[in-house]
Design a protein around this motif. Structure first.
Motif, PDB file in Angstrom:
ATOM      1  N   UNK A  65     -12.151 -29.874  -9.773  1.00 11.61           N
ATOM      2  CA  UNK A  65     -13.212 -29.396  -8.880  1.00 11.61           C
ATOM      3  C   UNK A  65     -13.045 -30.015  -7.504  1.00 11.61           C
ATOM      4  N   UNK A  66     -11.883 -29.794  -6.932  1.00 10.29           N
ATOM      5  CA  UNK A  66     -11.558 -30.400  -5.637  1.00 10.29           C
ATOM      6  C   UNK A  66     -12.108 -29.546  -4.491  1.00 10.29           C
ATOM      7  N   UNK A  67     -12.757 -30.213  -3.532  1.00 13.84           N
ATOM      8  CA  UNK A  67     -13.284 -29.537  -2.350  1.00 13.84           C
ATOM      9  C   UNK A  67     -12.642 -30.144  -1.108  1.00 13.84           C
ATOM     10  N   UNK A  68     -12.212 -29.286  -0.189  1.00  8.50           N
ATOM     11  CA  UNK A  68     -11.591 -29.779   1.046  1.00  8.50           C
ATOM     12  C   UNK A  68     -11.687 -28.704   2.119  1.00  8.50           C
ATOM     13  N   UNK A  69     -12.202 -29.091   3.289  1.00  6.56           N
ATOM     14  CA  UNK A  69     -12.266 -28.185   4.442  1.00  6.56           C
ATOM     15  C   UNK A  69     -11.359 -28.722   5.532  1.00  6.56           C
ATOM     16  N   UNK A  70     -10.487 -27.885   6.036  1.00  2.00           N
ATOM     17  CA  UNK A  70      -9.639 -28.291   7.157  1.00  2.00           C
ATOM     18  C   UNK A  70      -9.914 -27.342   8.328  1.00  2.00           C
ATOM     19  N   UNK A  71     -10.253 -27.922   9.473  1.00  6.37           N
ATOM     20  CA  UNK A  71     -10.592 -27.102  10.651  1.00  6.37           C
ATOM     21  C   UNK A  71      -9.324 -26.666  11.366  1.00  6.37           C
ATOM     22  N   UNK A  72      -9.441 -25.565  12.113  1.00  2.93           N
ATOM     23  CA  UNK A  72      -8.316 -25.089  12.933  1.00  2.93           C
ATOM     24  C   UNK A  72      -7.886 -26.163  13.927  1.00  2.93           C
ATOM     25  N   UNK A  73      -6.593 -26.356  14.039  1.00  4.25           N
ATOM     26  CA  UNK A  73      -6.067 -27.272  15.045  1.00  4.25           C
ATOM     27  C   UNK A  73      -6.102 -28.742  14.655  1.00  4.25           C
ATOM     28  N   UNK A  74      -6.523 -29.026  13.402  1.00  3.42           N
ATOM     29  CA  UNK A  74      -6.515 -30.419  12.974  1.00  3.42           C
ATOM     30  C   UNK A  74      -5.097 -30.858  12.584  1.00  3.42           C
ATOM     31  N   UNK A  75      -4.873 -32.172  12.674  1.00  2.00           N
ATOM     32  CA  UNK A  75      -3.631 -32.773  12.172  1.00  2.00           C
ATOM     33  C   UNK A  75      -4.079 -33.677  11.024  1.00  2.00           C
ATOM     34  N   UNK A  76      -3.978 -33.143   9.802  1.00  2.00           N
ATOM     35  CA  UNK A  76      -4.517 -33.828   8.634  1.00  2.00           C
ATOM     36  C   UNK A  76      -3.408 -34.557   7.883  1.00  2.00           C
ATOM     37  N   UNK A  77      -3.669 -35.799   7.544  1.00  2.00           N
ATOM     38  CA  UNK A  77      -2.736 -36.534   6.691  1.00  2.00           C
ATOM     39  C   UNK A  77      -3.360 -36.693   5.303  1.00  2.00           C
ATOM     40  N   UNK A  78      -2.588 -36.370   4.276  1.00  2.00           N
ATOM     41  CA  UNK A  78      -3.016 -36.555   2.890  1.00  2.00           C
ATOM     42  C   UNK A  78      -2.267 -37.767   2.328  1.00  2.00           C
ATOM     43  N   UNK A  79      -3.048 -38.747   1.917  1.00  2.00           N
ATOM     44  CA  UNK A  79      -2.484 -39.988   1.381  1.00  2.00           C
ATOM     45  C   UNK A  79      -2.728 -40.081  -0.100  1.00  2.00           C
ATOM     46  N   UNK A  80      -1.912 -40.845  -0.776  1.00  2.00           N
ATOM     47  CA  UNK A  80      -2.202 -41.066  -2.190  1.00  2.00           C
ATOM     48  C   UNK A  80      -0.960 -41.518  -2.905  1.00  2.00           C
ATOM     49  N   UNK A  81      -1.143 -42.275  -3.991  1.00  2.00           N
ATOM     50  CA  UNK A  81       0.015 -42.782  -4.716  1.00  2.00           C
ATOM     51  C   UNK A  81       0.812 -41.657  -5.371  1.00  2.00           C
ATOM     52  N   UNK A  82       2.009 -42.011  -5.792  1.00  2.00           N
ATOM     53  CA  UNK A  82       2.872 -41.064  -6.492  1.00  2.00           C
ATOM     54  C   UNK A  82       2.136 -40.504  -7.718  1.00  2.00           C
ATOM     55  N   UNK A  83       2.180 -39.186  -7.859  1.00  2.00           N
ATOM     56  CA  UNK A  83       1.548 -38.568  -9.018  1.00  2.00           C
ATOM     57  C   UNK A  83       0.083 -38.201  -8.807  1.00  2.00           C
ATOM     58  N   UNK A  95      -1.092 -40.431  14.127  1.00  2.00           N
ATOM     59  CA  UNK A  95      -1.243 -39.175  14.888  1.00  2.00           C
ATOM     60  C   UNK A  95      -2.359 -38.305  14.329  1.00  2.00           C
ATOM     61  N   UNK A  96      -2.846 -38.662  13.145  1.00  2.00           N
ATOM     62  CA  UNK A  96      -3.758 -37.762  12.441  1.00  2.00           C
ATOM     63  C   UNK A  96      -5.114 -37.666  13.129  1.00  2.00           C
ATOM     64  N   UNK A  97      -5.711 -36.459  13.099  1.00  2.00           N
ATOM     65  CA  UNK A  97      -7.097 -36.328  13.550  1.00  2.00           C
ATOM     66  C   UNK A  97      -8.022 -36.620  12.362  1.00  2.00           C
ATOM     67  N   UNK A  98      -7.465 -36.569  11.143  1.00  2.00           N
ATOM     68  CA  UNK A  98      -8.245 -36.858   9.942  1.00  2.00           C
ATOM     69  C   UNK A  98      -7.311 -37.292   8.817  1.00  2.00           C
ATOM     70  N   UNK A  99      -7.763 -38.272   8.051  1.00  2.00           N
ATOM     71  CA  UNK A  99      -6.952 -38.751   6.931  1.00  2.00           C
ATOM     72  C   UNK A  99      -7.747 -38.591   5.644  1.00  2.00           C
TER      73      UNK A  99
END
Ligand SMILES: Nc1ncnc2c1ncn2[C@@H]1O[C@H](COP(=O)(O)OP(=O)(O)OP(=O)(O)O)[C@@H](O)[C@H]1O
Ligand SMILES: [Mg+2]
Length: 223
Positions: A26-44, A210-214
């Motif tokens: 049940x994952x929720x995620x909104x990304x706005x136009x023009x954002x530079x989003x970084x997704x972090x997280x361990x392997x797997x 560089x990210x606008x959101x992490x």
């Protein structure tokens, strides 16, 4: 702000012969136009899976994925190919260039698939290779290019049909630090000059700056 990518209540499990992995419940995620989003997280933790869902390489078990107002989880195979060809530029950790094609032909592929005429496609491929600083190696095959050069060609390919969204899976993960920085400059440049939405899965601290959101995968999953 306008929403570029919206995932709502996305679930995804993988079943192998021996095990079932309930990755997203049940994952929720909104990304706005023009954002530079970084997704972090361990392997797997599901970074690649998340990018693959956004690109339509795989489908969610339930939930919705809306990109520029279009529900992509419902598209058929042809529609999803068109979606990916037109709207998404995907950059892979291991470049994924076609080995029997030289640099220019690799960039030509998405253009010709989109129905651009040969002459215009050639022109566009040359411009793109120029943009990523690879004009001088356009006749080289992937194995005749360094890792950083292959990634620059892959970026040119990803930009071919002027997609509004660039998805990158650890784009500097296989490059030395200095080469990684040139790739990062390129992505940053594309973000600033062309206002594209960029989503990068990475562990690279320099990209995070560089990210606008992490987003942290672990909070996304448990939220
Ligand atoms: N096709 C598949 N079949 C079965 N399990 C899968 C499949 N794809 C992914 N998984 C499982 O889902 C989990 C998330 O995988 P994913 O590749 O998305 O992680 P990741 O965060 O990108 O990891 P890494 O940082 O190592 O690249 C892993 O436990 C993996 O084993
Ligand atoms: Mg991964």
């Amino acid at each position: 702000m306008e929403i570029s990518i919206q995932l709502s209540q996305v679930t995804k499990s993988f079943k192998t012969k021996y095990q079932r992995v309930d990755l997203f419940k049940g994952l929720n995620l909104d990304i706005q136009k023009g954002e530079f989003v970084v997704i972090l997280g361990p392997s797997g933790s599901g970074k690649t899976t998340l990018l693959y869902l956004m690109a339509g390489f795989i489908k969610p078990d339930s939930g919705s994925i809306v990109v520029d107002g279009q529900e992509i989880a419902k598209l058929n195979e042809n529609e999803i190919c068109r979606y990916r060809n037109q709207k998404i530029g995907f950059i892979f950790q291991f470049f994924n260039l076609i080995h029997s094609f030289n640099a220019k032909d690799n960039v030509l592929v998405p253009l010709l698939l989109a129905g651009v005429d040969k002459h215009k496609a050639e022109q566009r491929a040359n411009e793109l290779l120029e943009q990523v600083g690879m004009s001088h190696r356009k006749n080289h095959y992937p194995w005749e290019l360094s890792g950083g050069e292959q990634q620059r060609v892959a970026i040119a390919r990803a930009l071919a049909n002027s997609p509004s969204i660039i998805l990158a899976d650890e784009p500097t993960g296989n490059l030395d630090q200095k080469t990684g920085e040139t790739i990062l400059e390129l992505l940053s440049d594309i973000h600033h000059k062309e206002g594209k939405t960029i989503v990068v899965a990475t562990h690279d601290m320099k990209i995070m700056k560089r990210a606008t959101r992490i987003y942290d995968m672990e909070t996304l999953i448990s939220a």
